[in-house]
Design an enzyme around this catalytic site. Structure first.
Site, PDB file in Angstrom:
ATOM      1  N   GLN B  39       0.823  -1.207   0.000  1.00 30.58           N
ATOM      2  CA  GLN B  39       0.000   0.000   0.000  1.00 30.58           C
ATOM      3  C   GLN B  39       0.855   1.254   0.000  1.00 30.58           C
ATOM      4  O   GLN B  39       2.059   1.214   0.157  1.00 30.58           O
ATOM      5  CB  GLN B  39      -0.956  -0.006   1.198  1.00 30.58           C
ATOM      6  CG  GLN B  39      -0.292  -0.279   2.534  1.00 30.58           C
ATOM      7  CD  GLN B  39      -1.237  -0.890   3.569  1.00 30.58           C
ATOM      8  OE1 GLN B  39      -2.455  -0.797   3.455  1.00 30.58           O
ATOM      9  NE2 GLN B  39      -0.675  -1.507   4.588  1.00 30.58           N
ATOM     10  N   HIS B  70      -9.253   2.443  19.547  1.00 31.34           N
ATOM     11  CA  HIS B  70      -8.562   1.252  20.065  1.00 31.34           C
ATOM     12  C   HIS B  70      -9.146   0.758  21.380  1.00 31.34           C
ATOM     13  O   HIS B  70      -9.212  -0.440  21.626  1.00 31.34           O
ATOM     14  CB  HIS B  70      -7.055   1.536  20.189  1.00 31.34           C
ATOM     15  CG  HIS B  70      -6.392   1.650  18.848  1.00 31.34           C
ATOM     16  ND1 HIS B  70      -5.740   2.789  18.419  1.00 31.34           N
ATOM     17  CD2 HIS B  70      -6.327   0.779  17.814  1.00 31.34           C
ATOM     18  CE1 HIS B  70      -5.277   2.605  17.191  1.00 31.34           C
ATOM     19  NE2 HIS B  70      -5.620   1.392  16.798  1.00 31.34           N
ATOM     20  N   ASP B 145       0.710 -12.949   6.459  1.00 29.88           N
ATOM     21  CA  ASP B 145      -0.698 -13.032   6.079  1.00 29.88           C
ATOM     22  C   ASP B 145      -1.494 -13.697   7.216  1.00 29.88           C
ATOM     23  O   ASP B 145      -1.233 -14.848   7.578  1.00 29.88           O
ATOM     24  CB  ASP B 145      -0.802 -13.853   4.790  1.00 29.88           C
ATOM     25  CG  ASP B 145      -2.218 -13.915   4.239  1.00 29.88           C
ATOM     26  OD1 ASP B 145      -3.187 -13.771   5.021  1.00 29.88           O
ATOM     27  OD2 ASP B 145      -2.356 -14.101   3.013  1.00 29.88           O
ATOM     28  N   ALA B 146      -2.487 -12.980   7.724  1.00 33.97           N
ATOM     29  CA  ALA B 146      -3.249 -13.497   8.869  1.00 33.97           C
ATOM     30  C   ALA B 146      -4.036 -14.755   8.512  1.00 33.97           C
ATOM     31  O   ALA B 146      -4.242 -15.621   9.361  1.00 33.97           O
ATOM     32  CB  ALA B 146      -4.200 -12.413   9.380  1.00 33.97           C
ATOM     33  N   ASP B 163      -8.613  -5.749  13.038  1.00 27.79           N
ATOM     34  CA  ASP B 163      -8.344  -4.305  12.982  1.00 27.79           C
ATOM     35  C   ASP B 163      -7.844  -3.995  11.576  1.00 27.79           C
ATOM     36  O   ASP B 163      -6.685  -3.670  11.360  1.00 27.79           O
ATOM     37  CB  ASP B 163      -7.286  -3.989  14.054  1.00 27.79           C
ATOM     38  CG  ASP B 163      -7.045  -2.499  14.216  1.00 27.79           C
ATOM     39  OD1 ASP B 163      -7.688  -1.702  13.510  1.00 27.79           O
ATOM     40  OD2 ASP B 163      -6.194  -2.142  15.051  1.00 27.79           O
ATOM     41  N   THR B 165      -7.895  -2.346   7.555  1.00 28.21           N
ATOM     42  CA  THR B 165      -8.133  -1.109   6.812  1.00 28.21           C
ATOM     43  C   THR B 165      -9.485  -1.210   6.112  1.00 28.21           C
ATOM     44  O   THR B 165     -10.170  -2.219   6.211  1.00 28.21           O
ATOM     45  CB  THR B 165      -7.022  -0.896   5.762  1.00 28.21           C
ATOM     46  OG1 THR B 165      -6.948  -2.078   4.957  1.00 28.21           O
ATOM     47  CG2 THR B 165      -5.676  -0.676   6.436  1.00 28.21           C
ATOM     48  N   ASP B 166      -9.861  -0.164   5.399  1.00 24.87           N
ATOM     49  CA  ASP B 166     -11.121  -0.197   4.659  1.00 24.87           C
ATOM     50  C   ASP B 166     -11.109  -1.370   3.671  1.00 24.87           C
ATOM     51  O   ASP B 166     -10.066  -1.728   3.134  1.00 24.87           O
ATOM     52  CB  ASP B 166     -11.321   1.113   3.884  1.00 24.87           C
ATOM     53  CG  ASP B 166     -11.487   2.305   4.814  1.00 24.87           C
ATOM     54  OD1 ASP B 166     -12.015   2.116   5.916  1.00 24.87           O
ATOM     55  OD2 ASP B 166     -11.074   3.400   4.424  1.00 24.87           O
TER      56      ASP B 166
END
Lengths: 290, 290
Positions: B39, B70, B145-146, B163, B165-166
């Site tokens: 990004q 948070h 990578d989760a 949590d 990003t858009d």
């Protein structure tokens, strides 16, 4: 010849929320722009939030989110007062707070006193969803100075909703204790005054002194919170000054058909984050970005 | 020669919150601007909100208001789970959710898995108030990578905080049901998943499908609300997917020193305005302004 993407003409309105923060909305039509005897008035059609009323550069209402503000201005006080019969709205010339007030069965009379008749007329012409209660049999519209009106109506109102613009120029006095004393005098013995005191993020230098000025006049002052997307930071603080009752517990159900307010929203709105309590109560020094 | 007011040089950052809505913040210093493998990353010092991290044009965190986000991402789930020992944070490379998670005495291990190591490094360098728990003995940082990580850790976590990003490009999958099934598998038998699902005013076209995708996977899904000034509209919706427990009632006190979260804020955040309930439950057709 350079090939380029087809572009459309765009018009934007920009609010200077603070010296360092701006909110911009795309404008699809300009409806009215004029100088009234009191302020600069602008009504626009926006792509994101529907019709929008702007006074002296500050967004007052948009069709899409005004219910968040007006429902929280009116129903928290009206649902926790034991028997509100007479309501006064100071400012609020768009009619939104009036529209909410007349929804209560107990309310027999709701008087809207706004010094600027042009705001009232603009709302009648361009904001029918806001001004729709102006011809209600319970409603009375007085284009005049609220301070003068209140001096002639002492002890008369059960709830006074102070729906003022930002505290600059003519409205500055509406966030100070001499004005709150006039409100006190116009309230009945167990009355509520409700007003908004702006945002802890962008307007702490207004919020804290306004809260303290209310506390100089009312034996108990109860701040509460609501979302308001087109006001700076979206985190809007309201406060009820009370002569006798506790406004944090609703005594009856809300009128039907509301979009923001419920009894649970009412109760939840008094749960304040600690940083806000500290700002209000512990005298954190606040810097103004105005 | 025309006399004119002395002007100062000004730099502004503008977020296109939607096609029709923009938020602009005055920039006092540019800290870092780079393309990571994943990004576009930007860190700025702003006059209104302190240091700010931007990814692909969208404001992620600012120093001044990140605690609102948070604390609500971490403590609602962690205070209502009977005994959260292992926490996974998916995304959240700035470290803010991790910082909140390790505050809980019961938490023995908190793993942060963010695919973009540059976000983690930028936070370590420029956002010490966010990244301060990255070296905590309970913390484990995994730049990967989760989805891959979760497949190797089935049934392991009591709370998973998504949590993200858009939901555009690489993060789009993180708002869809196949991803929520991976989360389900990585949770223990009585686990909570918590995530944010954006704003009903500006992101309904994301919020509604994300909520429904969670409901396809979890037997109960509990939306709740929090203020978040620098996110579009300031009205931010979170949702907890639960396998067993009710997250709307806190079981224990919050850790000390919080600025936003309290047990009362927790309870109040589940009081939803009717318009939001209607959007989430009754399938109002939503238009996207992206």
């Amino acid at each position: 010849m350079i090939s380029r993407e087809k572009r459309h003409n765009e018009v934007w309105f920009t609010e200077e929320s603070t010296k360092h923060l701006r909110l911009s909305l795309r404008v699809t039509e300009e409806l009215v722009r004029k100088e009234t005897p009191y302020q600069s008035l602008l009504a626009l059609e926006t792509a994101e939030y529907g019709r929008m009323l702007v006074l002296d550069g500050a967004i007052q209402v948009t069709e899409k989110d005004e219910f968040c503000y007006h429902e929280m201005m009116a129903h928290v006080a009206l649902c926790s007062h034991p028997n509100p019969k007479k309501v006064l709205i100071v400012g609020g010339g768009d009619g939104g707070s009036l529209r909410e007030a007349v929804k209560h069965e107990s309310v027999e009379k709701a008087v809207l006193v706004d010094i600027d008749e042009e705001v009232i007329n603009t709302s009648r012409e361009f904001f029918p969803t806001l001004s729709c209660a102006m011809d209600d049999p319970k409603a009375e519209i007085k284009p005049m100075d609220a301070m003068v009106y209140m001096k002639d109506h002492r002890g008369e109102f059960d709830v006074i909703i102070v729906d003022a613009t930002d505290p600059v120029d003519m409205a500055a006095g509406l966030f100070q204790s001499p004005f709150y004393r006039d409100v006190w005098d116009a309230l009945s013995d167990d009355g509520f005054m409700v007003t908004h005191i702006e945002s802890p993020f962008t307007d702490a230098a207004i919020m804290v002194p306004a809260y303290r000025a209310m506390k100089e006049v009312f034996p108990s002052v109860h701040p509460y919170l609501g979302f308001m997307p087109t006001y700076p930071s979206g985190m809007w603080v309201y406060a009820i000054g009370s002569k006798r009752h506790d406004p944090s517990k609703p005594l009856r159900e809300a009128p039907e058909g509301l979009k923001y307010y419920t009894s649970d929203v009412h109760k939840g709105s008094f749960a304040l984050p600690p940083f806000l309590v500290e700002m209000l109560e512990k005298g954190e020094k606040v810097e103004s970005h105005y």
